[in-house]
Design an enzyme around this catalytic site. Structure first.
Site, PDB file in Angstrom:
ATOM      1  N   ASP A  23       0.998  -1.233   0.093  1.00  3.75           N
ATOM      2  CA  ASP A  23      -0.106  -0.030   0.057  1.00  3.75           C
ATOM      3  C   ASP A  23       0.839   1.355   0.021  1.00  3.75           C
ATOM      4  OD1 ASP A  23      -1.615   2.157   0.678  1.00  3.75           O
ATOM      5  OD2 ASP A  23      -2.364   1.227   2.523  1.00  3.75           O
ATOM      6  N   LYS A  85       2.921  11.167  -3.455  1.00  5.89           N
ATOM      7  CA  LYS A  85       2.073  10.464  -4.290  1.00  5.89           C
ATOM      8  C   LYS A  85       1.138  11.549  -4.880  1.00  5.89           C
ATOM      9  CE  LYS A  85      -1.772   6.910  -3.601  1.00  5.89           C
ATOM     10  NZ  LYS A  85      -2.043   6.099  -2.572  1.00  5.89           N
ATOM     11  N   GLU A 184      -7.139   0.481  -4.557  1.00 10.80           N
ATOM     12  CA  GLU A 184      -6.999   0.574  -3.206  1.00 10.80           C
ATOM     13  C   GLU A 184      -8.605  -0.184  -2.499  1.00 10.80           C
ATOM     14  OE1 GLU A 184      -5.927   4.488  -2.142  1.00 10.80           O
ATOM     15  OE2 GLU A 184      -4.041   3.982  -2.935  1.00 10.80           O
ATOM     16  N   ASP A 206     -12.789   5.887   2.588  1.00 11.41           N
ATOM     17  CA  ASP A 206     -11.487   5.841   2.816  1.00 11.41           C
ATOM     18  C   ASP A 206     -10.889   7.438   3.119  1.00 11.41           C
ATOM     19  OD1 ASP A 206      -8.761   5.891   2.948  1.00 11.41           O
ATOM     20  OD2 ASP A 206      -8.336   4.976   0.944  1.00 11.41           O
TER      21      ASP A 206
END
Ligand code: AMP
Length: 632
Positions: A23, A85, A184, A206
């Site tokens: 992850d 990211k 994800e 999330d």
């Protein structure tokens, strides 16, 4: 031009080895594996979480990664890189406005790509992500006592082609063969074993440190499909920390009006705020102690959970609209959702949990550690790819429509948004101009009718089309999106079979905000676009048929096409001329319907004539010639 990266020698990747699940998060990353059927996070001395943070020196050497690097941020903010990211697959232009929010410097490289500047050295986001991945790889290798060369890496479901590519490149740069890029939310559902029930609809909520994602998945016969995604790329635990920091700084300034925290002091205040927030997830109140002797600050206060919830309610509430939009986009009713899964550290906040329960009208799954859920799911998928388990098939969707530009600057969609991957689609197009021997193919991503409003991914030229009258040469454009969400485009001329193929390595240029904006605008502008598009299409078509007919009539007149008088009579040329003049009168008007009517009339009138001529010229051009001759 795609970003060129020199990859390390991966000759050892042929050894069977293990496959780990990674992850790669904005704030934190984890690596996991499956131990006798049970997915587990691989912990180092400092726990399972590796903060996605890297500290470098002025010469570009890595000083620290993870927990140690996060500590460095306190004393050396300018050399410490986090949230990389957010930069993956982006141009400098995309992220320029964010540079004020980052403690490190961003720079622009050739081709508009973004670089992170540390000292005199420039780094690509891919290289920086690779440092985090290398750390995870090393952690796994220390744990297993053997080399690890294969991984599954997760990305947000909305990640576009460029971002997926960049993630894969980062893996390769870290010496990892990336067997699969997995969404994800899909990984989170796997972690909860939701694939075991044969069907159902799953919402994955999330809320991490810096981003919020909501995804609605559909599971049927053990196959996952992403029905919709939504979210906010700037919403998460960091906002809550910031609000607490503002409160603390305001109160400190009451006592010390001259207090202006520098970068390191801000980081210290941020750490105190974050710790307080985390404690308040399990305790009703917490004591805040913040000492900055240089600035004469010794701040103490009691903070209750109720206070925290009051000052951060508006932040938590901001997740509601994306959830409701995702439900609408999935074309379902909230009652049809069977399971709700919580992912991300911020879902530990009781206020977040109760909001989720309120929105989805059911208690969310919280049995797993929300920080680990995605990594555990990635490990399950890694195990499948290692051949250990065989019962999970993953399917994702493409977040934006993909197509090519056609005449008039219009978007011809080949694969619509939300199509399940992997997928392949082919459309046939014709040439627009006589004797056209090449076509430039421009590939676009987006929802709007005109390509100018969408985003260009790639361009290439299909050469070697036989010189034929406009409309006679046909070429097929095929789009293939593989299981990682990466697009491959090919074009083939139908008669000759001449083909051109490219893997689309997009220019790193579209932000999630742009995706969101494009999706929003496609709804707002839809009606305006439809009218504009109809008129542009009608005019283009009108002009095409006028030019073709005029040309044929000219050739007939000059005797370049020979048709017997009897045959000519049956082809009714007088009716063709009448229809031609009728179309000429309306083709420049703004009346799409009138143009279309006259186009149809002229098409009908010329149909026998056009057919005769086209057949004759196609056979004439192709007769007795081989492919090589035609293509030269
Ligand atoms: P992630 O990006 O999923 O790793 O989540 C990181 C975010 O979760 C950070 O903002 C953390 O402060 C936050 N977080 C972690 N644990 C807790 C907790 N117990 N209560 C509230 N927030 C938390």
């Amino acid at each position: 031009m795609p970003l060129q990266i020199t990859l390390p020698n991966q000759s050892d990747s042929t050894t069977p080895g293990r496959v780990v699940g990674i992850d790669l998060g904005t704030t934190n990353s984890l690596v996991a594996y499956v131990d006798q059927g049970v997915p587990k996070v691989i912990a180092g001395a400092d726990g399972g979480i590796v903060p996605s943070v890297v500290t470098l020196d002025d010469n570009g050497n890595v000083v620290a990664v993870g927990v140690k690097a996060k500590k460095h941020a306190l004393v050396d903010a300018a050399h410490t890189v986090y949230s990389v990211k957010r930069l993956m697959g982006k141009s400098f232009q995309d992220v320029k406005k964010e540079s004020g929010l980052l403690a490190y410097r961003l720079a622009q490289a050739d081709e508009g790509l973004v670089r992170v500047q540390i000292g005199k050295k420039l780094f690509t986001p891919i290289e920086l992500s690779a440092f985090v991945l290398k750390e995870l790889k090393k952690r796994a290798e220390d744990f297993f006592g053997e080399t690890v060369t294969k991984a599954v890496i997760t990305v947000p479901a909305y990640f576009n082609d460029a971002q997926r590519h960049a993630t894969k490149d980062a893996g390769r740069l870290a010496g990892l063969e990336v067997l699969r890029i997995v969404n994800e939310p899909t990984a989170a559902s796997l972690a909860y074993g939701l694939d075991k029930s044969k069907q159902g609809i799953i919402a994955v909520y999330d809320l991490g440190g810096g981003t919020f994602d909501i995804s609605i998945l559909k599971l049927s016969n053990g196959v996952f499909e992403v029905l919709s995604t939504n979210g906010d790329t700037y919403l998460g635990g960091d906002d809550i920390d910031r609000r607490l920091m503002e409160l603390f700084i305001t109160q400190i300034k009451h006592m010390e009006p001259a207090f202006e925290p520098n970068g390191e002091q801000l980081q210290q205040i941020r750490n105190v705020a974050e710790s307080a927030k985390i404690e308040l997830s399990t305790k009703p109140s917490v004591m805040i102690a913040l000492d900055i002797p240089q600035a004469n600050v010794a701040y103490r206060r009691n903070l209750t959970r109720t206070e925290l919830e009051t000052i951060t309610r508006s932040i938590v509430e901001r997740t509601r609209i994306p959830c409701e939009m995702a439900i609408k986009d999935a074309l379902i009713d909230v009652d049809e959702i069977d399971e709700v899964v919580l992912v991300g550290g911020s879902t530990r906040m009781p206020a977040v949990r109760s909001l989720v329960q309120q929105i989805f009208k059911r208690k969310p799954h919280d049995e797993l550690n929300p920080d680990e859920t995605v990594a555990l799911g990635a490990a399950i998928q890694a195990n499948v790819l290692a051949g250990e388990t065989k019962d999970v098939l993953l399917l994702d969707v493409t977040p934006l429509s993909l197509g090519i530009e056609t005449i008039g600057g219009m978007m011809s969609t080949i694969i619509p948004r939300n199509t399940t991957l992997p997928t392949k689609a082919t459309e046939t197009y014709t040439t627009f101009v006589d004797n056209q021997t090449g076509v430039e193919i421009n590939v676009y991503q987006g929802e709007r009718d005109f390509v100018r409003d969408n985003r260009k991914l790639a361009e290439f030229t299909l050469k070697g089309i036989p010189p034929l009258p406009a409309g006679a040469a046909k070429f097929e454009v095929s789009f293939l999106i593989d299981a990682d969400g990466i697009l491959h485009v090919s074009a083939k001329e139908v008669h000759t079979g001449i083909a051109h193929e490219v893997e689309v390595k997009p220019s790193y240029g579209l932000t999630e905000e742009e995706i969101e904006r494009m999706l929003r605008e496609s709804v707002v502008y839809a009606s305006q676009d439809i009218g504009e598009r109809r008129l542009a299409e009608a005019k283009t078509e009108g002009q095409r048929i006028l030019a073709a007919t005029e040309k044929v009539l000219g050739q007939l007149r000059r005797g370049e096409i020979v048709i017997t008088p009897q045959r000519l009579q049956s082809l009714n040329v007088a009716a063709v001329i009448d229809a031609l003049y009728a179309l000429r009168r309306v083709v420049q008007s703004e009346d799409a319907e009138a143009i279309n009517n006259q186009v149809t009339a002229l098409e009908q009138a010329t149909e026998p004539l056009a057919q005769e001529i086209m057949n004759a010229s196609v056979s004439e051009v192709l007769e007795g010639k081989n492919v090589a001759e035609i293509s030269t």
